[in-house]
Design an enzyme around this catalytic site. Structure first.
Site, PDB file in Angstrom:
ATOM      1  N   HIS A 115      16.132 -36.708 -81.323  1.00 51.98           N
ATOM      2  CA  HIS A 115      17.346 -36.217 -81.971  1.00 51.98           C
ATOM      3  C   HIS A 115      17.284 -34.700 -82.162  1.00 51.98           C
ATOM      4  CE1 HIS A 115      19.342 -39.936 -82.506  1.00 51.98           C
ATOM      5  NE2 HIS A 115      18.511 -40.439 -83.403  1.00 51.98           N
ATOM      6  N   CYS A 173      20.468 -34.000 -77.506  1.00 52.49           N
ATOM      7  CA  CYS A 173      21.904 -33.705 -77.445  1.00 52.49           C
ATOM      8  C   CYS A 173      22.148 -32.215 -77.654  1.00 52.49           C
ATOM      9  CB  CYS A 173      22.660 -34.502 -78.511  1.00 52.49           C
ATOM     10  SG  CYS A 173      22.700 -36.277 -78.178  1.00 52.49           S
TER      11      CYS A 173
END
Length: 200
Positions: A115, A173
Site C-alpha cells: 500500500h 498505487c
C-alpha cells in the site's frame, strides 16, 4: 417560547454529529497505521521462527498467510517482512509477494506489492542506484540496485515475467497522496547484483 432556543439546539446537535463523525474518521485513519505497525511487530516474531527452520509460520492464529521474505533498504531505515500473496487482505498487514512471480535471485521478476500510504510509502524516496536487500526463508540475502522508476497504467502488461535477468519489482498505487484506488501504478525495478545470494 423562545424561537432562538430550538435553532440553538439544532446547531448544537449538528455540531456534535459532525464532531463525532470527524473523530470516527480520524480513528479509522489512525487504526490503519496502528494495524500496519502492530502487524510488522508480530511478523518479525514469525520471521525469526521461519529463519530457525519452521515453515508457513502464521503471525497470528487466524492468519491465512505467512512471512516469506524480508525486504530492507540500507540507509532509509526500511525493514519489512513480506507476506505470501499479494491480496487485499494480506496487504493490510505488510507487503505481499506475487506467488506467480519468480523467487528472489532466480531469472525473471520477483514482484512485491504494498500500500502507498503505509508499507510502500517509501518507494517515492528511492532513486536510481539505491541498494535493496531481500532475505529469503533459507537465510540467503539477495542484493539489488534500483534501475528505474515508472508510472504505468494498472491495466498495462508492464512486467516481463519470463526474462533472463533476475529483477525485483516493487509496485504500489499512484499518486501517493490520492484518496481511493486509481488506474495508475508506481513501479520500481531493481537488478540483481552479480555477487549476491550469500547466507547470513
Amino acid at each position: 417560547m423562545n424561537p432562538v432556543r430550538p435553532a440553538f439546539r439544532s446547531v448544537t446537535l449538528m455540531a456534535a454529529c459532525l464532531l463525532t463523525v470527524g473523530l470516527w474518521q480520524i480513528g479509522e485513519g489512525l487504526w490503519i497505521y496502528a494495524k500496519a505497525r502492530l502487524a510488522q511487530w508480530l511478523l518479525q516474531r514469525a520471521w525469526a521462527r521461519t529463519l530457525s527452520g519452521d515453515t508457513a509460520v502464521k503471525p497470528w492464529p487466524w492468519a491465512d498467510t505467512w512471512p516469506v521474505m524480508r525486504l530492507s533498504v540500507p540507509g532509509k531505515e526500511i525493514d519489512l517482512i513480506v507476506l505470501n500473496g499479494a491480496y487485499g487482505r494480506t496487504l493490510a498487514f505488510g507487503p505481499g509477494y506475487l506467488e506467480s512471480s519468480s523467487p528472489p535471485g532466480r531469472p525473471g521478476a520477483t514482484v512485491l506489492s504494498g500500500h502507498r500510504d503505509t508499507h510502500f510509502r517509501f518507494l517515492r524516496l528511492l532513486e536510481e542506484g539505491d541498494p535493496i536487500a531481500v532475505q529469503t526463508a533459507s537465510g540467503q540475502v539477495f542484493r539489488y540496485r534500483v534501475r528505474d522508476r515508472q508510472i504505468v497504467s494498472a491495466s498495462a502488461g508492464w512486467i516481463a515475467m519470463g526474462q533472463e535477468q533476475a529483477t525485483l519489482v516493487l509496485v504500489t498505487c499512484y499518486p501517493f497522496d490520492n484518496l481511493g484506488s486509481g488506474p495508475l501504478r508506481y513501479v520500481v525495478t531493481a537488478d540483481l547484483d552479480a555477487a549476491s545470494g550469500h547466507h547470513i
